[in-house]
Enzyme design. Structure first.
Site, PDB file in Angstrom:
ATOM      1  N   CYS A 148       0.939  -1.108  -0.179  1.00  0.00           N
ATOM      2  CA  CYS A 148      -0.180  -0.360   0.094  1.00  0.00           C
ATOM      3  C   CYS A 148       0.973   1.700   0.057  1.00  0.00           C
ATOM      4  CB  CYS A 148      -1.481   0.129   1.332  1.00  0.00           C
ATOM      5  SG  CYS A 148       0.339  -0.300   2.503  1.00  0.00           S
ATOM      6  N   SER A 207       9.981   3.065   6.323  1.00  0.00           N
ATOM      7  CA  SER A 207       7.942   2.992   6.660  1.00  0.00           C
ATOM      8  C   SER A 207       7.576   4.156   7.205  1.00  0.00           C
ATOM      9  CB  SER A 207       7.923   1.916   7.695  1.00  0.00           C
ATOM     10  OG  SER A 207       8.918   0.688   7.009  1.00  0.00           O
ATOM     11  N   ALA A 290     -16.564   4.973  17.106  1.00  0.00           N
ATOM     12  CA  ALA A 290     -16.234   4.414  16.728  1.00  0.00           C
ATOM     13  C   ALA A 290     -15.217   5.289  15.264  1.00  0.00           C
ATOM     14  CB  ALA A 290     -17.226   3.298  15.862  1.00  0.00           C
TER      15      ALA A 290
END
Length: 546
Positions: A148, A207, A290
């Site tokens: 990704c 990264s 959430a």
């Protein structure tokens, strides 16, 4: 970009040779799109002034004007064969008896997700990509690393410039992104720089989150998928296997992946330290919200062993989506109307909503029942801005409260710790890089070993046949086989010493091995008129004609 044109219409570009700077030939794209294509020749630019640029900042070629007298002296004649033109060009790739390891890629440092997603290659299609790349004239081996955050193509190229051109055009073809647009975002590294880049990737130094471990698993997958694929050869296999070794060493010797470097992971780890036995196994956990941050908290909780939790949100859809992602974790949805009731049963409460007013006031928390004695006090971890928990809650003897500022200190400390560990990791990478380069250099002896064996086998076979022509056909087959086996054994014993001195091991330094190789080449006249690269190129051309 400075370009000089001679009388025959040949464009001559001079590229600067700069350490770890890409030589992405943007001019290729414009030349390829014209019907009246002209040859483009690149030559290393010899400058008296040093040019030092940071590798990741400069991704474009540098060019210099070539004056007419120099053009005429260096341009091959029109009647020369294509191979002769390549050999006589300023970009003579036959001057070295070695192929080049090259990485051409884009990552989150150089390209937005809109570009990266168009180039993404599913894992199931990696073998097909390798095969297509190796079908090109100047690509000998290939590997695909597509995640990704990055899309990187590693190749063993018979020609650096032509190999980069072929790979860039292939990337343009599969993504429908023009070459000119790709060149704005891609980076190109050669040989030692390419190897070091992959080692840094495997170690997690390249990264988005420094030291994260998922990329090492993805590098391992490249090797797993590449096994049995013709184009994933000895160089690519050796490079990626060594990168795996580097990734493992960095993580085990520096512990670079320890310590939270995001607010959500820091919140989960901080709460974990306050629980008995530092475990979420029996703790009753409530997550309020959430959204993006809440989802990360839930995932980090699951990663830390929390298998049961209550999640409160305005709607159930987001909670259901997270539940689908996390198999084996019981996530119970509750609406905001039951907030105090759920909080009274919880021992650890994470708040991460966009509410502009506090959800928990001091008087609310004061009314909540006590938690289990082994827990001590109810823990509130508030990662919301504005805050969801009133600061005065910390004055209560029944509750412990941490806000985002408390967590930021933890995150900052961990980031600094990871930076220090990254410096330690670089030392490991350089050590392993030297080992890999020594292994790669030792491969130079392989052609000599093959030619030496062939040379002695031809002598053995000729003398064996000469012997039997003198003896005649009266000799029994058993005796004939014994003489044949004797000749083979003699050759093996004679070759044992030279072969031992061409092997890369602790007993021989690389310089000794290469000196032995050159000596054997001279003694037995093993050199050929054509360079290894020229032979490989001709073999590729013949293969592609079939």
């Amino acid at each position: 970009m400075a370009v000089a044109v001679n009388g025959s219409g040949t464009y001559i570009l001079h590229s600067l040779t700069v350490n770890r700077i890409t030589e992405t030939a943007t001019a290729f794209s414009s030349a390829a799109s014209r019907s009246d294509q002209v040859p483009i020749l690149l030559k290393p630019f010899q400058s008296s002034r040093s040019l030092v640029l940071e590798r990741k900042r400069c991704l474009n070629p540098r060019c210099q004007i070539l004056f007419p007298d120099e053009i005429n002296s260096r341009t091959p004649s029109a009647s020369a064969s294509p191979l002769e033109m390549l050999k006589s060009s300023p970009a003579n790739r036959y001057t070295k008896e070695r192929s080049s390891i090259v990485v051409i890629g884009l990552n989150f440092h150089t390209a937005p997700v809109e570009i990266r997603e168009k180039l993404a290659i599913p894992e199931a299609q990696w073998p097909q990509g390798i095969s297509e790349l190796c079908a090109m004239n100047h690509i000998e081996e290939a590997a695909v690393l597509s995640t990704c955050n990055r899309m990187e193509i590693y190749v063993v190229a018979l020609s650096q410039h032509r190999g980069v051109k072929e790979v860039t055009e292939w990337m343009s073809k599969i993504s429908a992104i023009p070459v000119s647009e790709l060149c704005k975002h891609q980076f190109v590294l050669y040989n030692k720089d390419a190897s070091q880049h992959l080692f840094e990737v495997a170690a997690g130094l390249n990264s988005l989150v420094l030291g994260e471990g998922q990329i090492l698993a993805q590098v391992k997958q490249v090797v797993k998928v590449g096994q049995g694929v013709a184009g994933f050869g000895r160089n690519m296999s050796g490079l990626f296997k060594h990168a795996i070794t580097v990734g493992k060493r960095v993580r085990s010797e520096t512990n670079i992946a320890s310590g939270s470097v995001s607010v959500s992971s820091a919140a989960v780890e901080l709460a974990l330290t306050k629980l008995p036995d530092s475990s979420y196994a029996t703790a009753r956990v409530l997550v309020i919200g959430a959204g993006k941050m809440g989802k990360l908290v839930i995932k980090h909780l699951a990663a830390k062993g929390c298998r049961n939790m209550v999640v409160m949100n305005r709607t159930e859809e987001r909670v259901a989506a997270v539940r689908k992602e996390l198999k084996g974790v019981e996530i119970i949805y509750k609406p905001f109307s039951e907030m105090l009731a759920c909080a009274s049963e919880a021992e650890v409460v994470f708040t991460c909503t966009a509410s502009e007013s506090p959800l928990f006031l001091k008087e609310h928390v004061e009314m909540l029942p006590a938690v289990r004695p082994e827990i001590g006090r109810r823990l509130f971890v508030d990662i919301s801005v504005p805050r969801n928990v009133e600061p005065s809650v910390s004055d209560l003897g029944t509750a412990v409260f941490f806000n985002v500022d408390d967590l930021q200190e933890v995150v900052a400390a961990n980031k600094e710790d990871r930076r220090q560990k990254a410096m330690e990791a670089q030392a490991i990478i350089l050590e392993e890089l030297n080992k890999f380069e020594a292994w790669k250099d030792s491969l130079e002896t392989v052609p000599t070993i093959k030619r030496l064996r062939g040379h002695f086998e031809r002598i053995r076979d000729a003398e064996f046949n000469k012997c039997f022509s003198k003896i005649g056909d009266d000799i029994p087959d058993k005796s004939k086989k014994a003489i044949y086996d004797l000749s083979v054994a003699i050759v093996k014993k004679i070759l044992h010493g030279p072969m031992e001195n061409l092997r890369c091991d602790d007993a021989h330094s690389l310089n000794e091995i290469l000196e032995n190789m050159r000596a054997l080449n001279r003694m037995f006249d093993l050199e050929t008129d054509k360079s290894i690269l020229e032979q490989k190129f001709q073999a590729k051309m013949e293969q592609n004609r079939k």
